[in-house]
Write a protein that holds these residues in place. Structure first.
Motif, short mmCIF file in Angstrom:
data_model
loop_
_atom_site.label_atom_id
_atom_site.label_comp_id
_atom_site.label_asym_id
_atom_site.label_seq_id
_atom_site.Cartn_x
_atom_site.Cartn_y
_atom_site.Cartn_z
N SER A 231 0.83 -1.21 0.00
CA SER A 231 0.00 0.00 0.00
C SER A 231 0.86 1.26 0.00
CB SER A 231 -0.93 0.00 1.21
OG SER A 231 -1.79 -1.12 1.19
N THR A 232 1.97 1.21 0.73
CA THR A 232 2.89 2.35 0.74
C THR A 232 3.51 2.55 -0.64
OG1 THR A 232 3.36 1.91 3.08
CG2 THR A 232 4.91 3.33 1.89
N SER A 233 3.87 1.46 -1.30
CA SER A 233 4.45 1.53 -2.65
C SER A 233 3.47 2.13 -3.65
CB SER A 233 4.87 0.14 -3.12
OG SER A 233 5.89 -0.39 -2.32
N MET A 234 2.24 1.64 -3.65
CA MET A 234 1.25 2.14 -4.61
C MET A 234 0.95 3.61 -4.38
SD MET A 234 1.05 -0.46 -6.45
CE MET A 234 -0.20 0.08 -7.63
N SER A 235 0.99 4.04 -3.12
CA SER A 235 0.77 5.46 -2.83
C SER A 235 1.91 6.31 -3.36
CB SER A 235 0.61 5.65 -1.31
OG SER A 235 -0.56 5.01 -0.84
N ILE A 236 3.15 5.83 -3.20
CA ILE A 236 4.31 6.57 -3.72
C ILE A 236 4.25 6.65 -5.24
CG2 ILE A 236 6.82 6.48 -4.01
CD1 ILE A 236 6.98 5.35 -1.16
N ASP A 255 1.95 13.86 7.39
CA ASP A 255 3.22 14.14 8.08
C ASP A 255 4.15 12.93 8.21
OD1 ASP A 255 2.65 16.83 8.40
OD2 ASP A 255 1.62 16.50 10.30
N TYR A 256 3.86 11.84 7.53
CA TYR A 256 4.77 10.68 7.54
C TYR A 256 5.48 10.59 6.19
CZ TYR A 256 2.21 9.35 11.72
OH TYR A 256 1.64 9.33 12.97
N TYR A 257 6.81 10.46 6.26
CA TYR A 257 7.61 10.43 5.04
C TYR A 257 7.62 9.01 4.47
CZ TYR A 257 11.42 11.28 1.78
OH TYR A 257 12.17 11.39 0.64
N LEU A 258 6.87 8.80 3.42
CA LEU A 258 6.60 7.46 2.92
C LEU A 258 7.83 6.76 2.34
CD1 LEU A 258 3.10 7.94 1.24
CD2 LEU A 258 3.65 7.16 3.55
N VAL A 259 8.73 7.52 1.71
CA VAL A 259 9.89 6.89 1.06
C VAL A 259 10.80 6.24 2.10
CG1 VAL A 259 11.93 7.29 -0.34
CG2 VAL A 259 9.79 8.41 -0.93
N ILE A 261 9.97 5.30 5.05
CA ILE A 261 9.23 4.19 5.65
C ILE A 261 9.31 2.96 4.75
CG2 ILE A 261 6.93 3.37 6.29
CD1 ILE A 261 6.31 6.26 7.16
N LEU A 262 9.13 3.15 3.45
CA LEU A 262 9.20 2.01 2.52
C LEU A 262 10.57 1.35 2.56
CD1 LEU A 262 7.91 0.25 0.36
CD2 LEU A 262 8.59 1.95 -1.35
N ILE A 263 11.62 2.14 2.61
CA ILE A 263 12.98 1.60 2.65
C ILE A 263 13.17 0.73 3.91
CG2 ILE A 263 15.42 2.22 2.91
CD1 ILE A 263 14.88 4.59 1.04
N SER A 264 12.48 1.08 4.98
CA SER A 264 12.60 0.30 6.22
C SER A 264 12.06 -1.12 6.07
CB SER A 264 11.90 1.03 7.37
OG SER A 264 10.49 0.96 7.24
N TYR A 265 11.28 -1.37 5.04
CA TYR A 265 10.74 -2.72 4.79
C TYR A 265 11.74 -3.59 4.03
CZ TYR A 265 5.98 -1.44 6.21
OH TYR A 265 4.88 -1.07 6.93
N GLN A 266 12.86 -3.03 3.61
CA GLN A 266 13.81 -3.79 2.81
C GLN A 266 14.68 -4.69 3.67
OE1 GLN A 266 16.56 -1.49 0.34
NE2 GLN A 266 16.32 -3.01 -1.28
N ASN A 267 14.95 -5.87 3.14
CA ASN A 267 15.79 -6.85 3.83
C ASN A 267 17.23 -6.76 3.33
OD1 ASN A 267 13.51 -8.19 5.26
ND2 ASN A 267 12.88 -8.66 3.16
N LYS A 268 18.13 -7.46 4.00
CA LYS A 268 19.55 -7.40 3.66
C LYS A 268 19.83 -7.93 2.26
CE LYS A 268 21.29 -7.60 8.40
NZ LYS A 268 22.10 -8.36 9.38
N ASP A 269 18.96 -8.80 1.75
CA ASP A 269 19.17 -9.36 0.41
C ASP A 269 18.50 -8.51 -0.67
OD1 ASP A 269 16.51 -9.88 0.82
OD2 ASP A 269 16.64 -12.03 0.38
N GLY A 270 18.00 -7.32 -0.32
CA GLY A 270 17.41 -6.43 -1.31
C GLY A 270 15.92 -6.60 -1.49
#
Length: 309
Positions: A231-236, A255-259, A261-270
């Motif tokens: 949902s965050t991706s589709m909004s961006i 007031d929430y910076y979506l980009v 936040i989205l990066i925080s969902y990324q794992n070490k393998d990309g």
């Protein structure tokens, strides 16, 4: 004298390119997005774009994201398209996978979305998809898929179903599905339908939190209390096109910076997870997140709106 002018011109050109690269490297926002994109490309890209005798994988979100990156510092890596999936292989893939009796005689909107996306990336003619879109039954259009019908009608320049859209569009808010709502805003904009989407914007703002954009939870029958990567991706992706607010804070929702936040969902393998504590979601969250970050990178770098589809 002519030689001197040529040398001066080349020096100015080189300095301009270097200046542009330096500007990109010193932009902290682009730097963080770039790291995330690079991590995905280096570790995950081959899982989403590969056509060999043994395996065939073509994800249209990843493909369209790469197209956006071809004129950036990722240009060399983005040429993965030409190296692993040259146009001849992609044509064969389309023929084998889609140009069969099922697709020709019983098309569906989601197949058409994918094929049109692939053809956009390769500049293939989409006349056949326009014919198939026209054949889609009007009764199949509903509040969950009207965004895709609106999108394809605009991309294929087909107005045969436009009279059906507005009444169904007004029902999109009842889905409480943030992905559908975001794409409906996107389609409304790209097709210049000028339908009233104020409630849809308000919904996305209300769905925003420190974990991103949440959506309707069919298990609890109410809006989820936490956001998710899809949902965050589709909004961006939508915000990159509609340019909601000025460039310095356009990526905020309530007031929430979506980009970030989205990066925080990324794992070490990309890869990306649907929820932060989940295992990697390779089918949906990962390709959509990559496409969203490609949109954000392109849009912020060029200070302009971005078309993914």
């Amino acid at each position: 004298m002519k030689k001197i002018f040529t040398i001066i011109f080349l020096l100015i050109t080189m300095l301009s390119i270097q200046s542009c690269d330096n500007k990109e490297d010193t932009n902290e926002e682009l730097k963080e997005i770039g790291k995330s994109i690079e991590l995905f490309i280096d570790n995950q890209l081959s899982n989403y774009l590969r056509i060999t005798d043994e395996i065939t994988t073509v994800d249209h979100y990843v493909l369209l994201g790469l197209v956006l990156l071809q004129d950036t510092k990722f240009a060399e890596k983005a040429r993965f398209i030409d190296y692993y999936v040259p146009s001849s292989k992609m044509k064969n893939y389309l023929e084998k996978t889609y140009y069969n009796d099922r697709y020709i005689n019983n098309p569906n909107i989601y197949d058409i979305v994918k094929v049109v996306s692939i053809k956009k990336a390769y500049n293939f003619d989409n006349t056949q998809e326009k014919e198939l879109f026209n054949k889609l039954p009007n009764d199949d259009i509903n509040e969950y898929n009207v965004c895709w019908y609106m999108l394809e009608a605009a991309l294929l320049n087909d107005e045969s179903k436009n009279d059906l859209f507005e009444d169904i569009f007004d029902k999109v808010i009842t889905t409480k599905d943030s992905d559908t709502i975001a794409m409906s805003i996107y389609a409304n904009y790209i097709g210049n339908y000028i339908y009233n989407d104020d409630l849809l914007y308000d919904f996305l703002a209300s769905a925003a939190s420190e974990t991103g954009i949440s959506t309707f939870d069919y298990m609890t029958n109410e809006l989820s209390t936490t956001g998710n990567a899809c949902s965050t991706s589709m909004s961006i992706i939508t915000f990159a096109l509609v340019n909601l607010i000025n460039y310095s804070n356009r990526w905020y929702s309530n007031d929430y910076y979506l980009v970030d936040i989205l990066i925080s969902y990324q794992n070490k393998d990309g890869s990306f997870s649907y929820n932060i504590s989940d295992d990697p979601d390779l089918d949906f969250s990962s390709p959509q997140a990559f496409a969203a970050l490609a949109c954000a990178y392109y849009s912020i770098k060029n200070q302009t709106f971005t078309y993914l589809f």
